[in-house]
Design a protein around this motif. Sequence first.
Motif, PDB file in Angstrom:
ATOM      1  N   LEU A 135       0.827  -1.205   0.000  1.00 52.28           N
ATOM      2  CA  LEU A 135       0.000   0.000   0.000  1.00 52.28           C
ATOM      3  C   LEU A 135       0.865   1.260   0.000  1.00 52.28           C
ATOM      4  CD1 LEU A 135      -2.674  -0.991   2.680  1.00 52.28           C
ATOM      5  CD2 LEU A 135      -2.676  -1.447   0.220  1.00 52.28           C
ATOM      6  N   LEU A 136       0.203   2.397  -0.199  1.00 49.71           N
ATOM      7  CA  LEU A 136       0.881   3.678  -0.110  1.00 49.71           C
ATOM      8  C   LEU A 136       1.399   3.887   1.305  1.00 49.71           C
ATOM      9  CD1 LEU A 136      -1.739   5.878  -2.014  1.00 49.71           C
ATOM     10  CD2 LEU A 136       0.437   5.040  -2.924  1.00 49.71           C
ATOM     11  N   ARG A 137       2.585   4.413   1.415  1.00 50.04           N
ATOM     12  CA  ARG A 137       3.184   4.654   2.725  1.00 50.04           C
ATOM     13  C   ARG A 137       2.865   6.072   3.199  1.00 50.04           C
ATOM     14  NH1 ARG A 137       6.818   0.732   4.085  1.00 50.04           N
ATOM     15  NH2 ARG A 137       7.292  -0.753   2.405  1.00 50.04           N
ATOM     16  N   VAL A 138       2.706   6.222   4.510  1.00 48.92           N
ATOM     17  CA  VAL A 138       2.475   7.538   5.084  1.00 48.92           C
ATOM     18  C   VAL A 138       3.781   8.313   5.088  1.00 48.92           C
ATOM     19  CG1 VAL A 138       1.801   8.803   7.158  1.00 48.92           C
ATOM     20  CG2 VAL A 138       0.589   6.705   6.527  1.00 48.92           C
ATOM     21  N   ASP A 139       3.754   9.496   4.502  1.00 49.07           N
ATOM     22  CA  ASP A 139       4.922  10.375   4.523  1.00 49.07           C
ATOM     23  C   ASP A 139       5.180  10.777   5.976  1.00 49.07           C
ATOM     24  OD1 ASP A 139       6.770  12.406   4.382  1.00 49.07           O
ATOM     25  OD2 ASP A 139       5.705  13.566   2.856  1.00 49.07           O
ATOM     26  N   PRO A 140       6.357  10.471   6.518  1.00 47.41           N
ATOM     27  CA  PRO A 140       6.609  10.804   7.928  1.00 47.41           C
ATOM     28  C   PRO A 140       6.548  12.293   8.225  1.00 47.41           C
ATOM     29  CG  PRO A 140       8.626  10.090   6.825  1.00 47.41           C
ATOM     30  CD  PRO A 140       7.501   9.781   5.899  1.00 47.41           C
ATOM     31  N   ASP A 141       6.676  13.126   7.188  1.00 49.32           N
ATOM     32  CA  ASP A 141       6.615  14.576   7.373  1.00 49.32           C
ATOM     33  C   ASP A 141       5.266  15.164   6.990  1.00 49.32           C
ATOM     34  OD1 ASP A 141       9.334  14.661   8.157  1.00 49.32           O
ATOM     35  OD2 ASP A 141       9.959  14.654   6.051  1.00 49.32           O
ATOM     36  N   LYS A 142       4.279  14.296   6.734  1.00 48.74           N
ATOM     37  CA  LYS A 142       3.002  14.780   6.219  1.00 48.74           C
ATOM     38  C   LYS A 142       2.332  15.773   7.163  1.00 48.74           C
ATOM     39  CE  LYS A 142      -1.576  13.306   4.614  1.00 48.74           C
ATOM     40  NZ  LYS A 142      -1.517  14.032   3.352  1.00 48.74           N
ATOM     41  N   ALA A 143       2.222  15.421   8.433  1.00 48.19           N
ATOM     42  CA  ALA A 143       1.520  16.291   9.373  1.00 48.19           C
ATOM     43  C   ALA A 143       2.187  17.657   9.461  1.00 48.19           C
ATOM     44  CB  ALA A 143       1.467  15.636  10.747  1.00 48.19           C
ATOM     45  N   ASP A 144       3.526  17.669   9.469  1.00 51.83           N
ATOM     46  CA  ASP A 144       4.235  18.952   9.526  1.00 51.83           C
ATOM     47  C   ASP A 144       4.013  19.756   8.253  1.00 51.83           C
ATOM     48  OD1 ASP A 144       5.230  18.433  12.058  1.00 51.83           O
ATOM     49  OD2 ASP A 144       7.038  17.461  11.280  1.00 51.83           O
ATOM     50  N   ARG A 145       3.949  19.072   7.117  1.00 52.60           N
ATOM     51  CA  ARG A 145       3.699  19.784   5.864  1.00 52.60           C
ATOM     52  C   ARG A 145       2.290  20.356   5.827  1.00 52.60           C
ATOM     53  NH1 ARG A 145       3.107  17.321   1.783  1.00 52.60           N
ATOM     54  NH2 ARG A 145       3.301  15.097   2.309  1.00 52.60           N
ATOM     55  N   VAL A 146       1.339  19.612   6.359  1.00 55.06           N
ATOM     56  CA  VAL A 146      -0.034  20.099   6.408  1.00 55.06           C
ATOM     57  C   VAL A 146      -0.123  21.358   7.251  1.00 55.06           C
ATOM     58  CG1 VAL A 146      -2.343  19.597   7.292  1.00 55.06           C
ATOM     59  CG2 VAL A 146      -1.118  17.875   5.961  1.00 55.06           C
ATOM     60  N   THR A 147       0.474  21.321   8.444  1.00 55.22           N
ATOM     61  CA  THR A 147       0.460  22.488   9.320  1.00 55.22           C
ATOM     62  C   THR A 147       1.165  23.659   8.658  1.00 55.22           C
ATOM     63  OG1 THR A 147       0.454  21.039  11.265  1.00 55.22           O
ATOM     64  CG2 THR A 147       1.071  23.338  11.603  1.00 55.22           C
ATOM     65  N   PRO A 197      -7.258   6.326  -0.396  1.00 58.79           N
ATOM     66  CA  PRO A 197      -6.499   6.570  -1.626  1.00 58.79           C
ATOM     67  C   PRO A 197      -5.909   5.321  -2.252  1.00 58.79           C
ATOM     68  CG  PRO A 197      -5.312   7.397   0.307  1.00 58.79           C
ATOM     69  CD  PRO A 197      -6.691   7.067   0.758  1.00 58.79           C
ATOM     70  N   ASN A 198      -5.709   4.275  -1.450  1.00 56.31           N
ATOM     71  CA  ASN A 198      -5.192   3.037  -2.032  1.00 56.31           C
ATOM     72  C   ASN A 198      -6.135   2.446  -3.071  1.00 56.31           C
ATOM     73  OD1 ASN A 198      -2.568   2.199  -0.624  1.00 56.31           O
ATOM     74  ND2 ASN A 198      -3.876   2.780   1.108  1.00 56.31           N
ATOM     75  N   ALA A 199      -7.418   2.790  -2.967  1.00 54.75           N
ATOM     76  CA  ALA A 199      -8.389   2.278  -3.948  1.00 54.75           C
ATOM     77  C   ALA A 199      -8.076   2.770  -5.350  1.00 54.75           C
ATOM     78  CB  ALA A 199      -9.796   2.704  -3.546  1.00 54.75           C
ATOM     79  N   TRP A 200      -7.416   3.936  -5.441  1.00 53.49           N
ATOM     80  CA  TRP A 200      -7.077   4.498  -6.761  1.00 53.49           C
ATOM     81  C   TRP A 200      -5.739   3.987  -7.268  1.00 53.49           C
ATOM     82  CZ3 TRP A 200     -11.036   6.970  -8.858  1.00 53.49           C
ATOM     83  CH2 TRP A 200     -11.949   7.657  -8.043  1.00 53.49           C
TER      84      TRP A 200
END
Length: 300
Positions: free
Chosen positions: A219-231, A265-268
Amino acid sequence: MDPRVLDRLRCPVCGERLAEETVGTARALRCPRRHSFDIARQGYVNLLAGRAPHVGDTAEMVAARADFLAAGHYDVISAALATAATDALGRLGAPDAPPPIEPSVPDFEAYPLVVDAGAGTGRYLGAVLAALPDAVGLALDVSKPALRRAARAHPRAAAALADTWQRLPLADASTAVLLNVFAPRNGAEFHRVLHPAGTLLVVTPDTGHLAELVSALDLLRVDPDKADRVTGSLGGHFTLVSSSAHRAELTLGRAEVASVVGMGPNAWHTDPAALAARLAALAEPVRVTVAVRLDVLRPR
């Protein structure tokens, strides 16, 4: 449509107020300039200005999400949002809370509005409204299959077809709490529709979310920096007040694993045949980690 929600809506074309009209068996929202928006028989109103660039989640994805959430597997998220929203409304009524930008919005404090941008089936909005007996809610999504369910998520909730990337069909400063769970974020519009003392609650996957399935099912992996990028992406409009981690350990069967994969998103991005083969090879029960981050943000 609940008049307490209708009071906060605005025409997505001209920004005027909307009123509900009935002609025969057909219902619609219309503004004084006669822009008209149909209310579907399932209860949601189409407030798109033009065509959306995408149609959102498919009926199959929505059905998978509805089944998975109904089983309570993501109730840890619902509970965290309900607690944070309750705290947010307590702040809204504080003596030092800024006044509304648009004081003509009726009964703002009597009936605070909770908006879920990218609401999906409305499960999280329903949980928040259940914890806030004086609030009303609005589910926004671009997926018609999702809105058919969101329109029934709670007796005090309405639902509207709207694209988060466009101007939201809401009055300035009309919203007390805005939810954004695993969904796109439009910082400028979120800031415009939130009351100056309002609160934005953003839920994103945290490190370790569904980690047991990532390798097993490719499956798609969670970007470890995702939450910081969102903020960071919201930083021009919002200030981060707090951030908290929420985790749960699930015990799932193969069918439930298929639902959690198929609802996101894995469905796509996953080949159905390859996924089916990998699912068949899983030993039951499957232990899966839910790990999310909840950010509480306030308008600058």
